[in-house]
Structure formats: structure tokens, C-alpha cells
Design an enzyme around this catalytic site. Structure first.
Site, PDB file in Angstrom:
ATOM      1  CG  HIS A  37      89.848 -31.392 143.622  1.00 31.29           C
ATOM      2  ND1 HIS A  37      90.203 -30.656 144.735  1.00 31.29           N
ATOM      3  CD2 HIS A  37      88.534 -31.641 143.749  1.00 31.29           C
ATOM      4  CE1 HIS A  37      89.133 -30.472 145.490  1.00 31.29           C
ATOM      5  NE2 HIS A  37      88.094 -31.067 144.913  1.00 31.29           N
ATOM      6  CG  HIS A  90      84.067 -33.987 144.527  1.00 25.24           C
ATOM      7  ND1 HIS A  90      84.196 -34.102 145.894  1.00 25.24           N
ATOM      8  CD2 HIS A  90      84.663 -32.811 144.200  1.00 25.24           C
ATOM      9  CE1 HIS A  90      84.812 -33.041 146.371  1.00 25.24           C
ATOM     10  NE2 HIS A  90      85.112 -32.249 145.363  1.00 25.24           N
ATOM     11  CE  LYS A 116      90.116 -31.079 150.045  1.00 26.18           C
ATOM     12  NZ  LYS A 116      89.403 -30.981 148.798  1.00 26.18           N
ATOM     13  CG  HIS A 163      87.824 -26.614 150.821  1.00 23.84           C
ATOM     14  ND1 HIS A 163      86.981 -26.943 149.786  1.00 23.84           N
ATOM     15  CD2 HIS A 163      87.425 -25.380 151.236  1.00 23.84           C
ATOM     16  CE1 HIS A 163      86.117 -25.965 149.593  1.00 23.84           C
ATOM     17  NE2 HIS A 163      86.357 -25.008 150.463  1.00 23.84           N
ATOM     18  CG  HIS A 176      89.017 -26.127 145.017  1.00 25.30           C
ATOM     19  ND1 HIS A 176      89.318 -25.456 146.169  1.00 25.30           N
ATOM     20  CD2 HIS A 176      88.325 -27.221 145.404  1.00 25.30           C
ATOM     21  CE1 HIS A 176      88.825 -26.118 147.192  1.00 25.30           C
ATOM     22  NE2 HIS A 176      88.230 -27.185 146.770  1.00 25.30           N
ATOM     23  CG  ASP A 206      86.040 -28.972 143.022  1.00 30.07           C
ATOM     24  OD1 ASP A 206      85.752 -30.038 143.606  1.00 30.07           O
ATOM     25  OD2 ASP A 206      85.685 -27.851 143.434  1.00 30.07           O
TER      26      ASP A 206
HETATM   27  C1  NCD Z   1      82.359 -30.100 146.258  1.00 28.25           C
HETATM   28  C2  NCD Z   1      81.336 -31.225 146.451  1.00 28.25           C
HETATM   29  O1  NCD Z   1      80.193 -31.058 146.015  1.00 28.25           O
HETATM   30  O2  NCD Z   1      81.704 -32.277 147.002  1.00 28.25           O
HETATM   31  N1  NCD Z   1      81.665 -28.894 145.904  1.00 28.25           N
HETATM   32  C3  NCD Z   1      82.202 -27.814 145.295  1.00 28.25           C
HETATM   33  O3  NCD Z   1      81.498 -26.818 145.133  1.00 28.25           O
HETATM   34  N2  NCD Z   1      83.449 -27.793 144.879  1.00 28.25           N
HETATM   35  C4  NCD Z   1      83.171 -29.952 147.495  1.00 28.25           C
HETATM   36  C5  NCD Z   1      84.397 -29.092 147.356  1.00 28.25           C
HETATM   37  O4  NCD Z   1      85.359 -29.462 146.676  1.00 28.25           O
HETATM   38  O5  NCD Z   1      84.411 -28.004 147.942  1.00 28.25           O
HETATM   39 ZN    ZN Z   2      86.212 -30.568 145.464  1.00 28.45          ZN
END
Ligand code: NCD
Ligand code: ZN
Length: 347
Positions: free
Chosen positions: A15, A17, A101, A138, A176, A249
Site C-alpha cells: 500500500h 502513495h 481500490k 479503505h 491499513h 501507506d
Molecule cells: C492517504 C493520502 O494522503 O493519499 N492519507 C492517509 O492519511 N493515509 C490516503 C489514505 O490512504 O487514506
Molecule cells: Zn493510503
């Protein structure tokens, strides 16, 4: 024991970003340095909705990789109420897309295009059950009357369990997870249910974020919970149960967007995730289970081969990690758990 080393298969991040453009160029090397593969979250603005979007995002990631890197981005689609089941099936059959997702609309960063009416995604979920393509969830309800600390547990009862019951064969990753309730649900879920756990949820609770001053770099979604939940997460991660695997995450936002009167959610953990994880497993006397959690269970869930390459971690004096990573979108503050971390990635 000081001076100890630990060599494990190269880990994967289930996971992650990476964002896009200048931010992606700045943060991508941090993940590529330690991880072989990562499930890439599709919550760009606009989101990665179609197979075509995913193919071009993948090309942009590959083009931004440091020279010689073998990091493999595993692409996902962002599920909307208008997602075409045939497009999802084609994307899965071609091997381009490894998961879809599900963001409940309004649950987190860039989730406005997510799902409001779960009946409207039944067709896609049925195709996914047939093709065995995992749904990454999520898991938080967004009704304003539900307290932010309860949103995950309520989601399991009100949304996740009903969806799984009426879609036999659907493979689901609870992303998460943050609560003892989620640990219990994933523990009993059978082979079609997995759960990722982040480093910050293994190391911190809401007191770390809120007692003695507000620490915006600990604010993420799902939010850090009451301290009673953290031991349940550590127990799950270190249990050896293959349902649980690492999803950092890691969610970079420019420092100015976090240190703000209305700060963004997300902890940028990629550069320190493995070192922190080793600290957690060492403290739990479970270093022998680290490889399963970080390098094996996720690959097995996704039906992918294990990595042959290795990585070595070394224990020593508390490590000073870089505080910032510079990007073309401004500096991003690196996660600092505020407690000593004795491990570092050596090679
Ligand atoms: C994530 C993001 O900033 O894209 N933020 C987070 O707090 N985890 C989005 C997510 O996974 O919820
Ligand atoms: Zn995330």
C-alpha cells in the site's frame, strides 16, 4: 544485541502513495531503494480509473525510476460508481492491474470520486470475484454522526461484512487496519481476506499525536487509535499469520500542507519504514517473523512470486534519519516516531 544483522528477502510494500509529477520524482527513490514492488494507490487528482489511466501512470513511474532500479509498480484502479466491469476484467486479464481500490466517498485524501451507494458497484465486484482480482478497501464509514475513532469498526459491520457475504469468492484486503476489531475480523476471514498494517499504527497511538501538543505529522487516516489497539496490531503483525502483511501507506504531502490550520492526512514513512518495522519486531522478540510480514505474506496473497533478492538490516546506536526529502513540490517531512530506532538498512 548491538551489532546484530538480519538478512531477509527484499520486502514489498502492499500500500503506497507515490503521487505524480514532481512529488513522485522526489519520493519514488525512497521506496525503490528498499522495496522490490509496491501496490500503487490510484488516488491521484484526477484518479486512476480506467486501464488506460493505469497504463500511462505506470509508464510515468517507470520513467521516473532511478537508473538501474528494478522496482516494480503494481497498478490499481480507483473504483467509482461508473466503473465498467468489462474494463476491470480486461485490465486484470492483461496482468496490468493487480487490485481495485474502494474508497468510500469522502473518507480520505482525493476520495470525492469514491463510492456512495455500494449497490452500484455490485457488477464490478462480481467480475472481481470471478477473476479473483483483490479489492483493496479503505474501511471507514463517512457518515458525519459516526465518531472518527469508530469509523473502521462500524464499516466492518455495516459495509464490509455484507459485501463479502453477498459476493462469494471476492478477495479483499482490509487496508491499513487500526483496531482490535479489524484484527479479529481479518484473523477469522479465511484465505480470501488479508489485511495490511502500517508502521505508524504499529508504533504510535493517539496520545503520541495529541498529548502535550498536536503533532500534524502523525495525523493520518484511519486516525491513530486509543492505545489499547496498538498491542493487538503488533500481535497480529508478529503472529506469523499470513493474513497480515506490510502496507506502509506512505503518503507524502508537502510539509506546509501538513503544518497547517487544516492539515492533510498522511505519514511519509517510505525512507524509514523498514528500520522502524525492525525496531517493532525486535521489541516484540519476533525478528524471525519480520520476513513473513514484510516479504512473503503479501506476495502469497496476491499470487506473485517471492523476491529472490535480499536486504540486510543492521542494529546499532539510535539512528538519525534525514528529516526532510526535497521534491519539486516542496520539502516533505520524513516520519519520525519520536522514540529510538536502532535499526537501519545496511545493504
Ligand atoms: C492517504 C493520502 O494522503 O493519499 N492519507 C492517509 O492519511 N493515509 C490516503 C489514505 O490512504 O487514506
Ligand atoms: Zn493510503
Amino acid at each position: 544485541m548491538s551489532g546484530a544483522t538480519l538478512t531477509i528477502r527484499r520486502p514489498d510494500d502492499w500500500h503506497l502513495h507515490l503521487r505524480d509529477g514532481a512529488m513522485m520524482e522526489g519520493v519514488l527513490p525512497c521506496s525503490a531503494a528498499h522495496f522490490a514492488r509496491a501496490i500503487i494507490m490510484p488516488n491521484l487528482s484526477p484518479p486512476v480509473v480506467t486501464a488506460h489511466d493505469a497504463a500511462s501512470y505506470r509508464d510515468r513511474i517507470l520513467a521516473a525510476l532511478p537508473k538501474g532500479s528494478e522496482f516494480e509498480p503494481l497498478m490499481t484502479l480507483y473504483l467509482t460508481e461508473n466503473t465498467d466491469p468489462a474494463d476491470v476484467k480486461a485490465a486484470a486479464d492483461s496482468g496490468l492491474v493487480k487490485a481495485v481500490k474502494l474508497y468510500p466517498a469522502g473518507a480520505t485524501t482525493n476520495s470525492a470520486d469514491g463510492v456512495r451507494d455500494f449497490d452500484r458497484i455490485r457488477g464490478v465486484l462480481e467480475v472481481m470475484a470471478e477473476t479473483r482480482l483483490p479489492l483493496c478497501v479503505h474501511g471507514e464509514v463517512t457518515r458525519p454522526e459516526v465518531d472518527i475513532f469508530d469509523r473502521e469498526a462500524v464499516f466492518i459491520d455495516e459495509v464490509l461484512d455484507p459485501i463479502r457475504r453477498r459476493t462469494p469468492g471476492l478477495r479483499v484486503v482490509m487496508e491499513h487496519i487500526t483496531t482490535a476489531e479489524a484484527v479479529a475480523y481479518a484473523t477469522d476471514g479465511g484465505g480470501d481476506l488479508g489485511a495490511t498494517i502500517t508502521v505508524q499504527h504499529l508504533m504510535l497511538d493517539r496520545n503520541d499525536m495529541l498529548a502535550g501538543g498536536i503533532r500534524p505529522h502523525f495525523y493520518c487516516l484511519p486516525i491513530l487509535k486509543r492505545g489499547t489497539h496498538r498491542p493487538a496490531l503488533v500481535k497480529a503483525a508478529t503472529s506469523g499469520n499470513p493474513a497480515f502483511f506490510l502496507g506502509t501507506d506512505s503518503a507524502p504531502h508537502a510539509t506546509a500542507a501538513k503544518e497547517s490550520a487544516c492539515g492533510c492526512a498522511g505519514c511519509f514513512t517510505a525512507p524509514v519504514a523498514l528500520a522502524c518495522l525492525a525496531e517493532v519486531f525486535d521489541t516484540a522478540a519476533a525478528l524471525d517473523r519480520l520476513e513473513g510480514f514484510a516479504s512473503k505474506h503479501g506476495a502469497s496473497f496476491y499470487g506473485l512470486p517471492l523476491n529472490d533478492a535480499k536486504i540486510t538490516l543492521r542494529k546499532g546506536d539510535p539512528v538519525e534519519f534525514p528529516r526532510l526529502v526535497q521534491t519539486g513540490d516542496g520539502p516533505v517531512t520524513v516520519f519520525d516516531p519520536g522514540k529510538p530506532v536502532h535499526w537501519r538498512v545496511a545493504s
